[in-house]
Design a protein around this motif. Structure first.
Motif, PDB file in Angstrom:
ATOM      1  N   GLY A   1     -45.492 -30.445  -2.834  1.00  0.00           N
ATOM      2  CA  GLY A   1     -44.123 -30.452  -2.316  1.00  0.00           C
ATOM      3  C   GLY A   1     -43.265 -29.384  -2.966  1.00  0.00           C
ATOM      4  O   GLY A   1     -42.528 -28.661  -2.297  1.00  0.00           O
TER       5      GLY A   1
ATOM      6  N   VAL B   1     -41.110 -38.966  -3.807  1.00  0.00           N
ATOM      7  CA  VAL B   1     -42.337 -39.606  -4.276  1.00  0.00           C
ATOM      8  C   VAL B   1     -41.898 -40.666  -5.262  1.00  0.00           C
ATOM      9  O   VAL B   1     -41.306 -40.355  -6.297  1.00  0.00           O
ATOM     10  CB  VAL B   1     -43.322 -38.610  -4.912  1.00  0.00           C
ATOM     11  CG1 VAL B   1     -44.527 -39.340  -5.478  1.00  0.00           C
ATOM     12  CG2 VAL B   1     -43.753 -37.568  -3.882  1.00  0.00           C
TER      13      VAL B   1
ATOM     14  N   VAL C   1     -38.371 -34.362   0.008  1.00  0.00           N
ATOM     15  CA  VAL C   1     -39.542 -35.176  -0.274  1.00  0.00           C
ATOM     16  C   VAL C   1     -39.190 -36.160  -1.386  1.00  0.00           C
ATOM     17  O   VAL C   1     -38.591 -35.781  -2.393  1.00  0.00           O
ATOM     18  CB  VAL C   1     -40.745 -34.307  -0.720  1.00  0.00           C
ATOM     19  CG1 VAL C   1     -41.944 -35.176  -1.072  1.00  0.00           C
ATOM     20  CG2 VAL C   1     -41.109 -33.297   0.357  1.00  0.00           C
TER      21      VAL C   1
ATOM     22  N   GLY D   1     -39.720 -36.896   3.841  1.00  0.00           N
ATOM     23  CA  GLY D   1     -41.162 -37.020   3.721  1.00  0.00           C
ATOM     24  C   GLY D   1     -41.424 -37.690   2.393  1.00  0.00           C
ATOM     25  O   GLY D   1     -40.563 -37.727   1.520  1.00  0.00           O
ATOM     26  N   GLY D   2     -42.593 -38.235   2.243  1.00  0.00           N
ATOM     27  CA  GLY D   2     -42.921 -38.887   0.984  1.00  0.00           C
ATOM     28  C   GLY D   2     -43.047 -40.382   1.138  1.00  0.00           C
ATOM     29  O   GLY D   2     -43.196 -40.891   2.255  1.00  0.00           O
ATOM     30  N   VAL D   3     -42.965 -41.086   0.003  1.00  0.00           N
ATOM     31  CA  VAL D   3     -43.179 -42.524   0.004  1.00  0.00           C
ATOM     32  C   VAL D   3     -42.237 -43.232  -0.957  1.00  0.00           C
ATOM     33  O   VAL D   3     -41.839 -42.673  -1.981  1.00  0.00           O
ATOM     34  CB  VAL D   3     -44.639 -42.881  -0.385  1.00  0.00           C
ATOM     35  CG1 VAL D   3     -45.615 -42.455   0.693  1.00  0.00           C
ATOM     36  CG2 VAL D   3     -45.027 -42.289  -1.723  1.00  0.00           C
TER      37      VAL D   3
ATOM     38  N   ASP E   1     -44.529 -44.740   4.142  1.00  0.00           N
ATOM     39  CA  ASP E   1     -44.451 -43.330   4.519  1.00  0.00           C
ATOM     40  C   ASP E   1     -43.078 -43.112   5.149  1.00  0.00           C
ATOM     41  O   ASP E   1     -42.772 -43.672   6.197  1.00  0.00           O
ATOM     42  CB  ASP E   1     -45.577 -43.007   5.501  1.00  0.00           C
ATOM     43  CG  ASP E   1     -45.517 -41.603   6.061  1.00  0.00           C
ATOM     44  OD1 ASP E   1     -44.696 -40.779   5.592  1.00  0.00           O
ATOM     45  OD2 ASP E   1     -46.306 -41.321   6.978  1.00  0.00           O
TER      46      ASP E   1
ATOM     47  N   THR F   1     -38.243 -37.785  -7.566  1.00  0.00           N
ATOM     48  CA  THR F   1     -39.170 -38.810  -8.022  1.00  0.00           C
ATOM     49  C   THR F   1     -38.482 -39.622  -9.109  1.00  0.00           C
ATOM     50  O   THR F   1     -37.306 -39.400  -9.409  1.00  0.00           O
ATOM     51  CB  THR F   1     -40.509 -38.200  -8.515  1.00  0.00           C
ATOM     52  OG1 THR F   1     -41.464 -39.244  -8.676  1.00  0.00           O
ATOM     53  CG2 THR F   1     -40.344 -37.416  -9.799  1.00  0.00           C
TER      54      THR F   1
ATOM     55  N   LEU G   1     -50.371 -39.579  -7.042  1.00  0.00           N
ATOM     56  CA  LEU G   1     -49.716 -38.635  -6.138  1.00  0.00           C
ATOM     57  C   LEU G   1     -49.312 -37.349  -6.850  1.00  0.00           C
ATOM     58  O   LEU G   1     -48.450 -36.605  -6.376  1.00  0.00           O
ATOM     59  CB  LEU G   1     -48.505 -39.306  -5.486  1.00  0.00           C
ATOM     60  CG  LEU G   1     -48.838 -40.531  -4.634  1.00  0.00           C
ATOM     61  CD1 LEU G   1     -47.583 -41.183  -4.095  1.00  0.00           C
ATOM     62  CD2 LEU G   1     -49.788 -40.165  -3.494  1.00  0.00           C
TER      63      LEU G   1
ATOM     64  N   GLU H   1     -49.706 -34.236  -4.720  1.00  0.00           N
ATOM     65  CA  GLU H   1     -48.721 -34.186  -3.647  1.00  0.00           C
ATOM     66  C   GLU H   1     -47.345 -33.771  -4.183  1.00  0.00           C
ATOM     67  O   GLU H   1     -46.599 -33.066  -3.502  1.00  0.00           O
ATOM     68  CB  GLU H   1     -48.647 -35.535  -2.930  1.00  0.00           C
ATOM     69  CG  GLU H   1     -49.868 -35.841  -2.087  1.00  0.00           C
ATOM     70  CD  GLU H   1     -51.099 -36.291  -2.875  1.00  0.00           C
ATOM     71  OE1 GLU H   1     -51.013 -36.531  -4.097  1.00  0.00           O
ATOM     72  OE2 GLU H   1     -52.165 -36.418  -2.242  1.00  0.00           O
TER      73      GLU H   1
ATOM     74  N   VAL I   1     -48.316 -38.204   2.714  1.00  0.00           N
ATOM     75  CA  VAL I   1     -47.359 -37.303   2.061  1.00  0.00           C
ATOM     76  C   VAL I   1     -47.755 -35.859   2.349  1.00  0.00           C
ATOM     77  O   VAL I   1     -46.913 -35.033   2.721  1.00  0.00           O
ATOM     78  CB  VAL I   1     -47.285 -37.556   0.538  1.00  0.00           C
ATOM     79  CG1 VAL I   1     -46.411 -36.512  -0.142  1.00  0.00           C
ATOM     80  CG2 VAL I   1     -46.760 -38.956   0.255  1.00  0.00           C
TER      81      VAL I   1
END
Length: 172
Positions: free
Chosen positions: A123, A103, A101, A35-37, A56, A132, A116, A119, A90
């Motif tokens: 998460g 990000v 996840v 999940g996430g971007v 996504d 991240t 974000l 988000e 997200v």
């Protein structure tokens, strides 16, 4: 036990978007439900990206996040509406079957309390491992946000995928 949280720390000019996309692709191929971007850029980013989009990872949908402001424009090109749409994706992924996840960045917008940031917090609060990236000049703001319970990762794909593999083996 809290969910694992990690940040790839990188320097300005490093191709972090490409690294994040590479890691996401490797994890997806290994069967990890993401999940996430992650961010994709087209054009010459050394002279100001022609366009930026967030993908996504749950659906593959892309959200444009840059405005075309024309030649010679200055100032922020970030499209807040595109970023908000990606944030909603997200958030939706956090309630689905997600193992990890991602990000793409804790960047300028997140430092300002926007982007974000919510988000990322959601998460972590959902108990999901989260990855991240943080540019070294934003590390103090990241540490203020994340506290001390996170792992610093080098900007090397093998180290990042090793962390993700280990994080997924931890009990919930």
């Amino acid at each position: 036990m809290t969910a694992p949280l990690a940040a790839i720390v990188y320097s300005a000019g490093f191709a972090i978007d490409e690294l994040m996309a590479e890691v996401a692709d490797a994890l997806r191929r290994a069967g990890v439900r993401l999940g996430g971007v992650v961010q994709h850029n087209s054009g010459d980013c050394a002279s100001g990206c022609a366009s930026m989009a967030l993908e996504d990872l749950a659906s593959g949908r892309r959200f444009p996040i840059s405005e075309d402001r024309g030649a010679g424009s200055t100032g922020c090109r970030l499209d807040a509406a595109g970023l908000a749409a990606a944030g909603a994706a997200v958030s939706d992924a956090l309630s689905g079957p997600v193992d990890l996840v991602i990000v793409n960045k804790f960047g300028k917008q997140e430092v300002l309390g926007q982007g974000l940031r919510a988000e990322i917090a959601a998460g972590v609060l959902a108990g999901l491992p989260l990855l991240t990236a943080v540019r070294d000049d934003m590390l103090a703001a990241w540490s203020d946000f994340a506290g001390e319970d996170w792992q610093r990762l080098p900007s090397e794909p093998a180290a990042v995928t090793d962390w993700a593999t280990a994080a997924l083996r931890l009990p919930a």
